[in-house]
Design a protein around this motif. Sequence first.
Motif, PDB file in Angstrom:
ATOM      1  N   VAL A  68       0.829  -1.202   0.000  1.00 25.01           N
ATOM      2  CA  VAL A  68       0.000   0.000   0.000  1.00 25.01           C
ATOM      3  C   VAL A  68       0.869   1.260   0.000  1.00 25.01           C
ATOM      4  CG1 VAL A  68      -2.035  -1.092   0.992  1.00 25.01           C
ATOM      5  CG2 VAL A  68      -0.281  -0.156   2.509  1.00 25.01           C
ATOM      6  N   ARG A  69       2.107   1.122  -0.466  1.00 27.61           N
ATOM      7  CA  ARG A  69       2.970   2.298  -0.567  1.00 27.61           C
ATOM      8  C   ARG A  69       2.335   3.311  -1.497  1.00 27.61           C
ATOM      9  NH1 ARG A  69       8.414  -0.476  -2.262  1.00 27.61           N
ATOM     10  NH2 ARG A  69       6.831  -1.650  -3.413  1.00 27.61           N
ATOM     11  N   GLY A  70       2.446   4.602  -1.103  1.00 29.53           N
ATOM     12  CA  GLY A  70       1.883   5.667  -1.925  1.00 29.53           C
ATOM     13  C   GLY A  70       0.422   5.957  -1.629  1.00 29.53           C
ATOM     14  N   GLU A  71      -0.169   5.201  -0.712  1.00 30.12           N
ATOM     15  CA  GLU A  71      -1.577   5.414  -0.380  1.00 30.12           C
ATOM     16  C   GLU A  71      -1.662   5.987   1.034  1.00 30.12           C
ATOM     17  OE1 GLU A  71      -4.404   2.491  -1.541  1.00 30.12           O
ATOM     18  OE2 GLU A  71      -2.922   1.448  -2.757  1.00 30.12           O
ATOM     19  N   ILE A  72      -2.619   6.883   1.236  1.00 33.04           N
ATOM     20  CA  ILE A  72      -2.815   7.492   2.550  1.00 33.04           C
ATOM     21  C   ILE A  72      -4.128   7.013   3.144  1.00 33.04           C
ATOM     22  CG2 ILE A  72      -1.415   9.512   1.978  1.00 33.04           C
ATOM     23  CD1 ILE A  72      -4.062  11.064   1.621  1.00 33.04           C
ATOM     24  N   CYS A  73      -4.264   7.195   4.462  1.00 35.22           N
ATOM     25  CA  CYS A  73      -5.465   6.749   5.172  1.00 35.22           C
ATOM     26  C   CYS A  73      -6.693   7.462   4.610  1.00 35.22           C
ATOM     27  CB  CYS A  73      -5.357   7.042   6.663  1.00 35.22           C
ATOM     28  SG  CYS A  73      -4.252   5.890   7.486  1.00 35.22           S
ATOM     29  N   PRO A  74      -7.759   6.767   4.481  1.00 32.61           N
ATOM     30  CA  PRO A  74      -8.088   5.466   5.067  1.00 32.61           C
ATOM     31  C   PRO A  74      -7.810   4.272   4.144  1.00 32.61           C
ATOM     32  CG  PRO A  74     -10.087   6.365   4.157  1.00 32.61           C
ATOM     33  CD  PRO A  74      -8.972   7.391   3.900  1.00 32.61           C
TER      34      PRO A  74
END
Length: 76
Positions: free
Chosen positions: A5-11
């Motif tokens: 999930v690198r490059g993705e932010i919460c949620p």
Amino acid sequence: MKLDVRGEICPYPVQKVVEALDRLPAGEELEILTDHPPSLEMVRTIAGQRGFAMRVEDAGSGEWRITLAKKEGRLR
């Protein structure tokens, strides 16, 4: 099972972790690769609620490798 999930932010990282845990075969571990620090605490909360043990390793370059396994299992 591995989840990048690198490059993705919460949620989004947490949502993908929940989906992966729902599909995780019994006895297997989930390995998550993330570069979003808030995900560490969010995943810790989800893991605790679902009965998973969590191990976090520094993967370098601002990335972490999180391993989740059912508490009755052992983290390898």
